[in-house]
Scaffold this motif. Structure first.
Motif, mmCIF file in Angstrom:
data_model
loop_
_atom_site.group_PDB
_atom_site.id
_atom_site.type_symbol
_atom_site.label_atom_id
_atom_site.label_comp_id
_atom_site.label_asym_id
_atom_site.label_seq_id
_atom_site.Cartn_x
_atom_site.Cartn_y
_atom_site.Cartn_z
ATOM 1 N N TRP A 1 0.835 -1.204 0.000
ATOM 2 C CA TRP A 1 0.000 0.000 0.000
ATOM 3 C C TRP A 1 0.868 1.252 0.000
ATOM 4 O O TRP A 1 0.632 2.191 -0.770
ATOM 5 C CB TRP A 1 -0.916 -0.037 1.214
ATOM 6 N N ARG A 2 1.894 1.258 0.857
ATOM 7 C CA ARG A 2 2.795 2.411 0.925
ATOM 8 C C ARG A 2 3.582 2.568 -0.387
ATOM 9 O O ARG A 2 3.736 3.682 -0.902
ATOM 10 C CB ARG A 2 3.769 2.261 2.094
ATOM 11 N N ALA A 3 4.084 1.453 -0.907
ATOM 12 C CA ALA A 3 4.855 1.500 -2.153
ATOM 13 C C ALA A 3 3.967 1.907 -3.327
ATOM 14 O O ALA A 3 4.411 2.626 -4.233
ATOM 15 C CB ALA A 3 5.505 0.151 -2.417
ATOM 16 N N ALA A 4 2.720 1.454 -3.325
ATOM 17 C CA ALA A 4 1.796 1.815 -4.410
ATOM 18 C C ALA A 4 1.530 3.314 -4.409
ATOM 19 O O ALA A 4 1.376 3.925 -5.482
ATOM 20 C CB ALA A 4 0.482 1.043 -4.253
ATOM 21 N N GLN A 5 1.480 3.921 -3.232
ATOM 22 C CA GLN A 5 1.317 5.372 -3.164
ATOM 23 C C GLN A 5 2.538 6.078 -3.735
ATOM 24 O O GLN A 5 2.415 7.073 -4.466
ATOM 25 C CB GLN A 5 1.088 5.803 -1.710
ATOM 26 N N MET A 6 3.739 5.545 -3.411
ATOM 27 C CA MET A 6 4.965 6.119 -3.962
ATOM 28 C C MET A 6 4.987 5.992 -5.482
ATOM 29 O O MET A 6 5.504 6.865 -6.186
ATOM 30 C CB MET A 6 6.189 5.422 -3.351
ATOM 31 N N ALA A 7 4.424 4.896 -5.989
ATOM 32 C CA ALA A 7 4.373 4.667 -7.439
ATOM 33 C C ALA A 7 3.209 5.408 -8.095
ATOM 34 O O ALA A 7 3.026 5.322 -9.307
ATOM 35 C CB ALA A 7 4.255 3.171 -7.722
#
Length: 289
Positions: free
Chosen positions: A94-100
């Motif tokens: 979830w956190r990485a998807a926001q960064m992406a």
């Protein structure tokens, strides 16, 4: 732990584990996968992992940009808002998807209770390769004390050996300062295991850090100390099962426990560091009265 609280975990550990074992499955291959707006997904407020490595998240975000989110997040409906999904497992994604800068996420909706949600979050953290030995041990301890799981049950469900779990639990007997050095990677798990039986683990741990001693050097040092303080004849009488039982009791009480056998009988010696530990011991002993 009350029987009522245990029965609330109706799915059982094996069923909870099954929901986490989808690492190689694409979202479309998993029945019940939904795609939801990322802003409708919120993290678990009781997430056991508080620190997320930013460089690792950046690498995951780069992978997500190219391949998308391959493994769906496990979520439940938010208890106060059925338009919001609360993360049970997958907060790193979830956190990485926001960064992406993704706008949608694949999710699997499960009807987990608060207790089951915490249990799955702990299990997911244990499965992470970068979890340090102390946090892993604390996770095992929490699964055992809060949810009633035995070492044997955890070993079978998590694919670990019982000795691995037992050895890690013994690390929780170490003073807080030594545990913190393990968390900070100033000491390895091997160093920590060698310190479990030390009379004064904190100064010895400082010596390990200052002199950059290897695990073998520490083990040799501990053998020298044991040879200077213990009588060989008595040491030989203590078999592996007795030493393992000492370790299990020490892990449970978080105090040093010694079993001294004399024929069919013997003594159980529990060492406490201060009056607070003594008070906790008295509470444990009086609980079953």
């Amino acid at each position: 732990m009350s029987q009522g609280k245990r029965s609330s975990l109706g799915r059982g550990l094996s069923a909870l584990m099954a929901d986490l074992q989808t690492e190689d499955n694409a979202p479309a291959a998993k029945e019940g996968t939904l795609t939801v707006p990322i802003e409708q997904v919120t993290p678990n407020p009781d997430q056991p992992r508080r620190v997320f490595d930013q460089s690792a998240l950046a690498e995951l975000a780069d992978s997500i940009r190219h391949r998308g989110v391959i493994q769906p997040l496990i979520v439940r409906k938010h208890p106060d808002d059925d338009q919001i999904y609360q993360i049970v497992a997958g907060e790193r994604r979830w956190r990485a998807a926001q960064m992406a800068q993704l706008h949608e996420l694949p999710v699997l909706v499960r009807g987990f209770s608060d207790e089951e949600m915490l249990e799955v979050a702990i299990i997911e953290n244990i499965q992470r390769a970068d979890l340090n030995a102390i946090d892993e041990a604390a996770s095992y301890k929490q699964l055992m004390t809060r949810f009633g799981h035995t070492q044997d049950k955890l070993a079978e469900a998590l694919g670990k050996s019982r000795s691995h779990i037992a050895n890690l639990l013994r690390l929780l007997n170490l003073p807080d300062q030594v545990q913190e050095w393990v968390r900070d990677e100033k000491l390895s798990a091997g160093h920590a295991r060698a310190l479990v039986t030390a009379e004064n683990p904190v100064p010895l741990a400082r010596k390990i850090i200052d002199k950059d001693l290897s695990v073998r050097a520490v083990e040799a040092l501990m053998r020298e100390k044991d040879g200077a303080t213990a009588k060989p004849s008595k040491r030989a009488e203590k078999d592996a099962d007795t030493r393992a039982l000492e370790g299990d009791l020490s892990a449970t009480l978080k105090m040093k426990v010694q079993i001294k056998q004399a024929g069919e009988g013997g003594q159980l010696v529990i060492s406490y560091r201060d009056l607070e530990q003594l008070d906790k011991l008295c509470q444990v002993l009086s609980a079953g009265v």
